[in-house]
Design an enzyme around this catalytic site. Structure first.
Site, PDB file in Angstrom:
ATOM      1  N   HIS A  56       0.844  -1.211   0.000  1.00 23.32           N
ATOM      2  CA  HIS A  56       0.000   0.000   0.000  1.00 23.32           C
ATOM      3  C   HIS A  56       0.873   1.253   0.000  1.00 23.32           C
ATOM      4  O   HIS A  56       0.566   2.234  -0.680  1.00 23.32           O
ATOM      5  CB  HIS A  56      -0.875   0.057   1.257  1.00 23.32           C
ATOM      6  CG  HIS A  56      -1.812  -1.096   1.422  1.00 23.32           C
ATOM      7  ND1 HIS A  56      -1.648  -2.042   2.400  1.00 23.32           N
ATOM      8  CD2 HIS A  56      -2.940  -1.423   0.754  1.00 23.32           C
ATOM      9  CE1 HIS A  56      -2.633  -2.928   2.335  1.00 23.32           C
ATOM     10  NE2 HIS A  56      -3.427  -2.577   1.345  1.00 23.32           N
ATOM     11  N   GLN A  80     -17.687  -7.218  -0.932  1.00 24.68           N
ATOM     12  CA  GLN A  80     -16.787  -8.086  -1.695  1.00 24.68           C
ATOM     13  C   GLN A  80     -16.395  -9.349  -0.939  1.00 24.68           C
ATOM     14  O   GLN A  80     -15.554 -10.106  -1.405  1.00 24.68           O
ATOM     15  CB  GLN A  80     -15.558  -7.314  -2.169  1.00 24.68           C
ATOM     16  CG  GLN A  80     -14.583  -6.879  -1.087  1.00 24.68           C
ATOM     17  CD  GLN A  80     -13.524  -5.919  -1.632  1.00 24.68           C
ATOM     18  OE1 GLN A  80     -13.788  -4.746  -1.868  1.00 24.68           O
ATOM     19  NE2 GLN A  80     -12.329  -6.422  -1.838  1.00 24.68           N
ATOM     20  N   GLN A 171      -0.459  -4.919  -8.378  1.00 17.99           N
ATOM     21  CA  GLN A 171      -0.439  -6.045  -9.313  1.00 17.99           C
ATOM     22  C   GLN A 171      -0.705  -7.371  -8.595  1.00 17.99           C
ATOM     23  O   GLN A 171      -1.060  -8.347  -9.224  1.00 17.99           O
ATOM     24  CB  GLN A 171       0.923  -6.053 -10.036  1.00 17.99           C
ATOM     25  CG  GLN A 171       1.240  -7.287 -10.857  1.00 17.99           C
ATOM     26  CD  GLN A 171       0.329  -7.446 -12.064  1.00 17.99           C
ATOM     27  OE1 GLN A 171      -0.317  -6.477 -12.502  1.00 17.99           O
ATOM     28  NE2 GLN A 171       0.255  -8.656 -12.597  1.00 17.99           N
ATOM     29  N   LYS A 172      -0.577  -7.388  -7.258  1.00 17.66           N
ATOM     30  CA  LYS A 172      -0.846  -8.657  -6.568  1.00 17.66           C
ATOM     31  C   LYS A 172      -2.281  -9.095  -6.847  1.00 17.66           C
ATOM     32  O   LYS A 172      -2.557 -10.266  -7.021  1.00 17.66           O
ATOM     33  CB  LYS A 172      -0.621  -8.552  -5.062  1.00 17.66           C
ATOM     34  CG  LYS A 172      -0.705  -9.959  -4.442  1.00 17.66           C
ATOM     35  CD  LYS A 172      -0.267  -9.998  -3.028  1.00 17.66           C
ATOM     36  CE  LYS A 172      -1.399  -9.639  -2.106  1.00 17.66           C
ATOM     37  NZ  LYS A 172      -2.521 -10.608  -2.194  1.00 17.66           N
ATOM     38  N   GLN A 176      -8.286  -8.321 -10.210  1.00 20.38           N
ATOM     39  CA  GLN A 176      -9.025  -7.122  -9.786  1.00 20.38           C
ATOM     40  C   GLN A 176      -8.611  -5.920 -10.644  1.00 20.38           C
ATOM     41  O   GLN A 176      -9.455  -5.134 -11.074  1.00 20.38           O
ATOM     42  CB  GLN A 176      -8.724  -6.853  -8.314  1.00 20.38           C
ATOM     43  CG  GLN A 176      -9.165  -5.484  -7.832  1.00 20.38           C
ATOM     44  CD  GLN A 176      -8.963  -5.291  -6.337  1.00 20.38           C
ATOM     45  OE1 GLN A 176      -9.710  -5.854  -5.545  1.00 20.38           O
ATOM     46  NE2 GLN A 176      -7.984  -4.507  -5.941  1.00 20.38           N
ATOM     47  N   VAL A 199       4.916  -5.970  -4.058  1.00 19.69           N
ATOM     48  CA  VAL A 199       6.011  -5.768  -3.099  1.00 19.69           C
ATOM     49  C   VAL A 199       6.121  -7.044  -2.270  1.00 19.69           C
ATOM     50  O   VAL A 199       5.111  -7.565  -1.783  1.00 19.69           O
ATOM     51  CB  VAL A 199       5.746  -4.543  -2.197  1.00 19.69           C
ATOM     52  CG1 VAL A 199       6.877  -4.375  -1.186  1.00 19.69           C
ATOM     53  CG2 VAL A 199       5.613  -3.283  -3.054  1.00 19.69           C
TER      54      VAL A 199
HETATM   55  O1  PAF Z   1      -7.684  -4.262  -3.129  1.00 17.13           O
HETATM   56  C1  PAF Z   1      -8.388  -3.911  -2.157  1.00 17.13           C
HETATM   57  O2  PAF Z   1      -7.911  -3.669  -1.063  1.00 17.13           O
HETATM   58  C2  PAF Z   1      -9.879  -3.777  -2.345  1.00 17.13           C
HETATM   59  O3  PAF Z   1     -10.378  -4.765  -3.176  1.00 17.13           O
HETATM   60  C3  PAF Z   1     -10.317  -2.373  -2.845  1.00 17.13           C
HETATM   61  C4  PAF Z   1      -9.760  -2.086  -4.224  1.00 17.13           C
HETATM   62  C5  PAF Z   1      -9.833  -1.323  -1.850  1.00 17.13           C
HETATM   63  C6  PAF Z   1     -11.832  -2.294  -2.921  1.00 17.13           C
HETATM   64  O4  PAF Z   1     -12.426  -2.534  -1.687  1.00 17.13           O
END
Ligand code: PAF
Length: 302
Positions: A56, A80, A171-172, A176, A199
């Protein structure tokens, strides 16, 4: 809004004193972004579910280097998570996240409660249909397309609210990223999607908030994931892709790991590929190790 002055040491790293503005309500965030938008300042958005790690932070630093204003969202998105998944135990540490985000360059953190994102009566979803959301993690026997519907719904809401010039993803979560690129293009969001490299820990394990679930013995075994992917790439380049996948499966089996999938697919369209060609190939892997479901991948460039 809470304005925070921050001072902290995480591990051995002293965290710089920083100020980050935290918003919990959509209206307040929108109002705060009006001025910068009017002044044509560029806005970078880093969507996260918190429990920040170096992955992050690399996104935040990239946003800081490129954009005038850096907004990070911090929201564990219930939409999700499937039934039986880890929504309730998903690791959370908001205070530490705010410190780290400020230090890595975030100006603003949007950390709403669930009812702010999905108020009573919420009845809309944004879904990318077809193969992109139906294979790999999207397979109905795995996380299913509903997982990606949850992701695209919340990311579309964030795009509408923040109006970023650039949005940063890792990219992990390669699938998505492909799904979000499709959604942004299909719905004409005027945003550039930046996908930054995985990373890894010093021993190769891809950084993930879910690594926190690993017991020490499982943590050791988990190194086999990145080793297997390195093997796949090496064998695919020197012999064939199929030989690479076979060798990767052996590497995993030697560590007692049964993959949910280890597959090679076109990196953008996610069609299965049988051999390396003139387009990037994504080799993606998912497996359960102890209490953690882990994913990892390697992108084999032509
Ligand atoms: O990759 C994530 O942490 C989540 O899927 C995201 C993109 C923040 C959406 O909730």
């Amino acid at each position: 809004m809470d304005r925070m002055n921050l001072n902290l040491v995480v591990g051995d790293t002293p965290i710089r004193n920083e100020a980050v503005s935290v918003y919990r309500a959509r209206a307040a965030l929108r109002a705060a972004l009006e001025g910068p938008r009017r002044d044509r300042r560029t806005i970078g958005l880093v969507p996260t579910m918190g429990f920040l790690h170096e992955g992050h932070l690399s996104l935040l630093r990239a946003a800081r280097a490129e954009c005038d204003l850096v907004v990070m969202s911090l929201f564990v998105n219930p939409a999700q998570f499937g039934p039986g998944e880890d929504l309730d135990r998903y690791p959370r540490d908001e205070e530490r996240d705010l410190w780290l985000a400020g230090d890595a360059g975030a100006d603003v953190v949007y950390a709403p409660p669930v009812a702010e994102v999905y108020p009573d009566g919420f009845a809309t979803a944004v879904a990318v249909s077809g193969q992109l959301t139906e294979v790999l993690d999207g397979d109905p026997a795995r996380r299913s397309p509903a997982h990606f519907r949850g992701v695209t719904t919340v990311v579309a809401k964030l795009f509408n609210l923040v109006g970023p010039d650039v949005a940063y993803f890792g990219q992990k979560d390669a699938q998505q990223a492909a799904v979000i690129r499709r959604m942004a293009a299909d719905l004409d969001f005027p945003v550039r999607i930046e996908v930054l490299p995985i990373v890894r820990e010093a021993d190769g394990l891809a950084m993930s908030s879910r690594n926190a679930y690993l017991e020490p013995a499982d943590r050791e075994r988990a190194v086999a994931l990145s080793r297997a992917l390195i093997t796949v790439e090496r064998e695919a380049r020197s012999a064939t892709l199929q030989a690479g996948l076979e060798a990767g499966r052996h590497e995993l089996a030697a560590a007692g790991i049964e993959p949910e999938y280890l597959e090679a697919r076109d990196a953008e369209r996610l069609d299965p590929v049988a051999e390396l060609g003139d387009r990037p190939v994504l080799v993606a892997l998912a497996t359960q190790i102890g209490a953690a479901r882990l994913i990892d991948n390697v992108l084999i460039q032509p």
